[in-house]
Design a protein around this motif. Structure first.
Motif, short mmCIF file in Angstrom:
data_model
loop_
_atom_site.label_atom_id
_atom_site.label_comp_id
_atom_site.label_asym_id
_atom_site.label_seq_id
_atom_site.Cartn_x
_atom_site.Cartn_y
_atom_site.Cartn_z
N ARG A 49 -10.70 3.15 -2.22
CA ARG A 49 -10.51 3.83 -1.02
C ARG A 49 -11.81 4.16 -0.14
O ARG A 49 -11.47 4.33 0.96
CB ARG A 49 -9.70 4.52 -1.34
N PRO A 313 6.01 4.03 8.22
CA PRO A 313 5.07 4.11 9.13
C PRO A 313 5.88 5.02 9.99
O PRO A 313 7.05 4.60 10.83
CB PRO A 313 4.77 2.96 8.98
N ALA A 336 0.28 6.99 2.27
CA ALA A 336 -0.41 6.71 2.52
C ALA A 336 -1.36 5.59 2.20
O ALA A 336 -1.99 4.35 2.20
CB ALA A 336 -0.68 6.61 3.86
N LEU A 337 -2.26 6.45 1.28
CA LEU A 337 -3.46 5.98 1.24
C LEU A 337 -3.29 5.25 -0.75
O LEU A 337 -3.77 5.10 -0.91
CB LEU A 337 -4.70 6.88 1.08
N GLN A 339 -0.56 3.56 -1.21
CA GLN A 339 -0.15 2.16 -0.94
C GLN A 339 -0.35 1.38 -0.17
O GLN A 339 -0.63 0.05 -0.30
CB GLN A 339 1.56 2.54 0.52
N ASP A 340 -1.49 2.05 0.59
CA ASP A 340 -3.09 0.92 1.48
C ASP A 340 -3.92 1.61 1.40
O ASP A 340 -4.29 2.75 1.99
CB ASP A 340 -2.33 0.75 3.01
N TRP A 343 -6.12 1.99 4.48
CA TRP A 343 -5.41 2.70 5.88
C TRP A 343 -6.18 3.31 6.93
O TRP A 343 -5.62 2.93 8.45
CB TRP A 343 -4.33 3.48 5.26
N LYS A 346 -7.64 1.18 9.56
CA LYS A 346 -6.23 -0.04 10.70
C LYS A 346 -5.96 0.98 11.05
O LYS A 346 -5.99 0.48 12.03
CB LYS A 346 -4.71 -0.58 8.77
N ASP A 352 -1.83 -0.90 13.53
CA ASP A 352 -1.18 -0.26 13.26
C ASP A 352 0.03 -1.07 12.74
O ASP A 352 1.37 -0.91 12.07
CB ASP A 352 -0.02 0.01 14.31
N LEU A 355 0.86 -2.27 9.03
CA LEU A 355 1.08 -0.71 7.89
C LEU A 355 2.44 -1.06 7.63
O LEU A 355 3.46 -1.05 8.35
CB LEU A 355 0.57 0.29 8.48
#
Ligand SMILES: Cc1cc2nc3c(=O)[nH]c(=O)nc-3n(C[C@H](O)[C@H](O)[C@H](O)COP(=O)(O)O)c2cc1C
Length: 367
Positions: A49, A313, A336-337, A339-340, A343, A346, A352, A355
């Motif tokens: 992260r 998203p 969201a963080l 998941q990815d 994020w 991006k 986008d 996502l």
């Protein structure tokens, strides 16, 4: 046309906390710490992260003691030597990636289920032994227990600083121990720890004041608060802005630097007659910086995610508008963080289309 997201990536100079951008990783319990000590995989998870450009990472909830603070499996503490060594590894990894990180201290209070712990005979702690309003499960905490709990929070914060973290957050939200003192439906005490707002904020203020005395003026202290309760999403700790002022100003005077105002949907107003959300009111009433949170970049809110709801998203336009208006200073992002890890990067680079929707699988993996 999508709003200009540059405001999310402006540096934040918040008194004793200087951040490269406005995006905070929300504290999220992961239960990936066997023996209650975070391992290499947890350090790598947080490092990803930091590499993904998050301005400030807040750790998952961390127990300030080994007996009453949690009944949740594999939740890390900050008490054992193994756990301290694990957290040292975490902050070292995050710093190596150029990140910043705070640790969240979490005492589950009435939400610890004794029967799920190795100490089933020890009752759970809370202001009045009440988990669901109207139903007393345990004895109210004694003065001696309140003293122990206070010192455990202080000690956890002092250790957090000593390990090299950038700040500490006290979990004072979501019906857990500290929140059980704030809310008049779970704090029925007639002594100095209950009654009016001064009484109901005394436990938190005592923790904050003693921590401040030990860590000095420069170490940032954050408190997470919520109007909503696990027992009932529709209730409010403070019914009016005047009550909110009575709730928050003792905490600010005791030494809190930043209010982290938990909502399930950040765009919902705290009170009728104004669009301001909880973080907006906290900033306006206290003059302190604030963090907002709740369904950023996603179509559904987090409690439904546990039941398997998939979130798509979603637009950041309303968030950008509020941040441009300086309603609050920082925005925390949870799922969201999860998941990815990329994020934030991006979003910044306008990727986008890369996502993904949030799926329940992200709750059970440490990717
Ligand atoms: C898996 C998971 C674990 C969480 N654990 C914590 C926690 O330990 N402490 C806390 O204050 N909030 C916790 N939360 C709430 C999040 O910090 C956040 O407020 C919530 O997910 C809303 O943000 P989001 O809509 O961006 O996901 C958790 C949420 C999730 C999804």
């Amino acid at each position: 046309m999508a709003a200009n997201i540059d405001v999310l990536f402006e540096p934040a100079n918040l008194g004793n906390l200087q951040l490269p951008n406005r995006i905070v990783m929300a504290p999220m319990t992961r239960s990936f710490s066997p023996g209650n000590a975070p391992g290499e995989d947890v350090a790598a998870y947080y490092r990803r992260r930091a590499e993904g450009g998050v301005g400030l990472i807040l750790s998952e909830g961390v127990s300030p003691n080994m007996i009453t603070a949690t009944g949740t499996r594999n939740v890390p503490n900050i008490v054992s030597d193994e756990a301290k060594a694990g957290w040292k590894k975490v902050i070292t990894e995050v710093k190596a990636a150029g990140g910043m990180m705070g640790l969240q201290l979490w005492h589950e209070g009435p939400y610890r289920n004794p029967s799920k712990t190795a100490h089933a005979e020890i009752p759970s702690w809370s202001a009045s032994g009440v988990k669901v309003p109207g139903k007393q499960l345990w004895a109210p905490m004694t003065d001696a227990e309140i003293e122990i709990a206070t010192e455990e929070f202080v000690s956890g914060a002092v250790t957090t600083k000593a390990l090299g973290f950038d700040c500490v957050e006290f979990h004072g939200a979501h019906s857990y121990l500290i929140d059980s003192f704030f809310w008049d439906q779970t704090n029925l005490r007639g002594d100095q720890w209950g009654g009016d707002w001064v009484g109901r904020t005394r436990f938190a203020c005592e923790i904050i004041r003693r921590t401040r005395a030990q860590v000095g003026p420069d170490f940032p202290l954050i408190i997470r608060l919520s109007q909503w309760k696990q027992q009932d999403f529709s209730v409010n700790t403070a019914a009016t802005p005047d009550e909110m002022l009575e709730w928050l100003s003792p905490l600010a005077e005791a030494g809190i630097d930043i209010f982290h105002c938990s909502q399930r949907r950040f765009w919902e107003p705290a009170f009728s007659g104004s669009d301001l959300n909880f973080a907006g009111w906290a900033k306006k009433l206290t003059g302190k910086p604030s963090i907002s949170v709740g369904s950023v970049g996603l179509s559904g809110e987090f409690t439904a995610a546990y039941a398997g709801e998939i979130s798509e998203p979603a637009s950041l336009d309303d968030l950008v508008k509020r941040m441009e208006a300086e309603e609050f200073d920082l925005i925390a992002v949870g799922r969201a963080l999860l998941q990815d890890p990329l994020w934030a990067r991006k979003i910044r680079e306008g990727r986008d289309n890369e996502l993904a929707a949030f799926s329940k699988d992200a709750l059970t993996t440490l990717s």
